[in-house]
Write a protein that holds these residues in place. Sequence first.
Motif, short mmCIF file in Angstrom:
data_model
loop_
_atom_site.label_atom_id
_atom_site.label_comp_id
_atom_site.label_asym_id
_atom_site.label_seq_id
_atom_site.Cartn_x
_atom_site.Cartn_y
_atom_site.Cartn_z
N SER A 124 -6.89 7.92 -3.04
CA SER A 124 -8.27 7.47 -3.31
C SER A 124 -8.26 6.28 -4.27
O SER A 124 -8.97 5.28 -4.04
N ALA A 125 -7.48 6.38 -5.33
CA ALA A 125 -7.41 5.28 -6.29
C ALA A 125 -6.81 4.04 -5.64
O ALA A 125 -7.28 2.91 -5.88
N THR A 126 -5.78 4.23 -4.82
CA THR A 126 -5.17 3.10 -4.12
C THR A 126 -6.18 2.39 -3.24
O THR A 126 -6.27 1.16 -3.23
N ILE A 177 9.26 4.45 6.28
CA ILE A 177 9.72 3.27 7.04
C ILE A 177 9.24 3.36 8.49
O ILE A 177 8.74 2.37 9.06
N LEU A 178 9.36 4.53 9.09
CA LEU A 178 8.93 4.71 10.48
C LEU A 178 7.44 4.48 10.64
O LEU A 178 6.99 3.80 11.58
N THR A 211 0.83 -1.21 0.00
CA THR A 211 0.00 0.00 0.00
C THR A 211 0.85 1.25 0.00
O THR A 211 0.58 2.22 -0.72
N SER A 212 1.92 1.24 0.80
CA SER A 212 2.82 2.39 0.88
C SER A 212 3.49 2.67 -0.46
O SER A 212 3.63 3.84 -0.86
N THR A 260 -2.33 3.72 6.01
CA THR A 260 -1.12 3.77 5.18
C THR A 260 -1.36 4.52 3.88
O THR A 260 -0.44 5.16 3.35
N CYS A 261 -2.59 4.48 3.34
CA CYS A 261 -2.91 5.21 2.12
C CYS A 261 -2.64 6.71 2.27
O CYS A 261 -2.35 7.40 1.28
N CYS A 262 -2.75 7.21 3.49
CA CYS A 262 -2.53 8.65 3.72
C CYS A 262 -1.06 8.98 3.92
O CYS A 262 -0.69 10.17 3.95
#
Length: 580
Positions: free
Chosen positions: A453-455, A521-522, A443-444, A484-486
């Motif tokens: 939004s598309a993800t 990563i964090l 996802t990241s 994670t999308c954000c």
Amino acid sequence: IQASFWQNTIKMVKLKDVLVFWKPALVLLSFLGVVILQIFYSVTDNDSKVSRCGLCVAFMAFLWSTEALPLEVTSFLPVVLLPLLGILDTGEVSEQYFTGANMMFLAAMGVAAAVQSVGLHKRVALRILMATGTGKKSLLFSFMFITTLLSMFICNTATTAMIIPILQVVLDQIYPKPSSQEKDETDSKKPKQDKIACCHNQEKIMFYLAIGYSANIGGTGTLTASAPNVILKGTLKELFPCQSDLTYATWLLYALPIIVVVIILAYFWLMFLFMGRGKEGKKVEIKSFLKEKYDDLGPIKFQEIMVGFYFFLLVVIWFFEEPEFIKGWADFFKLENGNPAIDEATPAVFILILLFITPRHLNFWPFIDKDAPWDAVVLPPTLLDWSTVTNFFPWGLLILRGAGFALAKASIESGLSDWLGLQLSSLSSLPNWGILTLVCLITSLVTEVCSNSATANILFPVLAGLAVEQEINPLYLMLPAAVTCCYAFMLPVSCPPNAIVYKASGMDTRHMMMAGLGLNILTLVVNVLAANTYGSPLMDFKEFPVWAWSNLTENCTVMGGQTSTGLKFPSYFLNFKQNA
């Protein structure tokens, strides 16, 4: 002669001239590819709803990720493709573009428009800046705190656009441009001055990145804060109608600790990368400057008080709708079959209507002298008007969300989500936390090159099918994925806040990539730890919930292995629940 003509034509045409048309060419080629594959499936007797829906989803995902068409234009395609492919009728598809989740988003953005219209956000921001220290480190934390707080309740794009002008005037006070006389005096010390100027430029980039990153982080704070959150709510409603674990209150309780940890990590990470060893600056001058700006706003007005009251009232109503730890007020409103009658959209629309009818000023009787001449009496404007809402509201996002909900419904109706879950059954060899880590990593990576939004629209139905197939609580995979999308920190094109701060600061892309990689990563580590520590008892992640069983769609009251609609659970499902 003809050969000579074509040779001269080819020489005249340059590669860069051809590449101008790459977008229409890509759309045409991808459409032809879908048609050829569909014909191939029909000829080889492999045609099915699953294959047709898969082609539609792949086509949409390709156009969303490449942006060969504008995202909003691509989002209209399900209305054309799904009926033509025989998956859903036009009415069923169109319904998904204005669901309860989208109505909630519209109303929440209307409230945010009222906050911006009366200038309440400026008063709050300046007040917090005045209350905190005015050194560089204190100002950095203050701006991050303000941006995060506002973006939890207002669109993160709008929050970034509101805070950047305030940041720019503050930075002009911290790093004033040298006068011509000062430039002449420092010519002999040019190497040293260049080093100081470079250091100051790095620190300015740090402030701008802090605004963009804080807006993205704050967008995970509430159920209405950003697009992936609303898409998750709508997808769950479509795929699991009886789901009641994810509410405004439980989202806030889950996301708030993550926000606190991530903001602190981002604060120290940015200081580590960009903060120089220069002086803190003249604190008194900055503080007096902030006070002057605050005084320019004048005394707090009636309109600001009322908008602030309605804003706070909406948050309280949402929180206590279904707080889980006590009986919520929404439990008193049920349909005849026992299903909930009220969702987050109902109170949001109610508050929005109050904003449309509450006067902006109390310049009428009995609040003014009754003996005043009647010609002085005028109808006061309201706190919010429709033109303000239409100018503020991102209508394209509404269409984008609707397309995601339509694809989610098509995935469940065609059986595509179940098929994808079966294809990913090889992941069963991994522990649940390993699957979650892999999901968050994918996802990241995707959200850095594709809009969040598309993800979300692409991944959520797939994750739902995977969770049901592996008998994992769907929220265990979908909720961290939504967060994670954000977390798109690396590229200007990843999300609007990144693009705004990139343009305003004039930074190089390498600065954003360098800071964003470490922060990605964090946040990945924090997200996985949160889901496997306090998130597990809070959201009951360890249990495969009853509502995740796909047949349970008509009535949400379960009585000993069957629903009141007579739908019985398979024996292996009941054995799983008993063993768990």
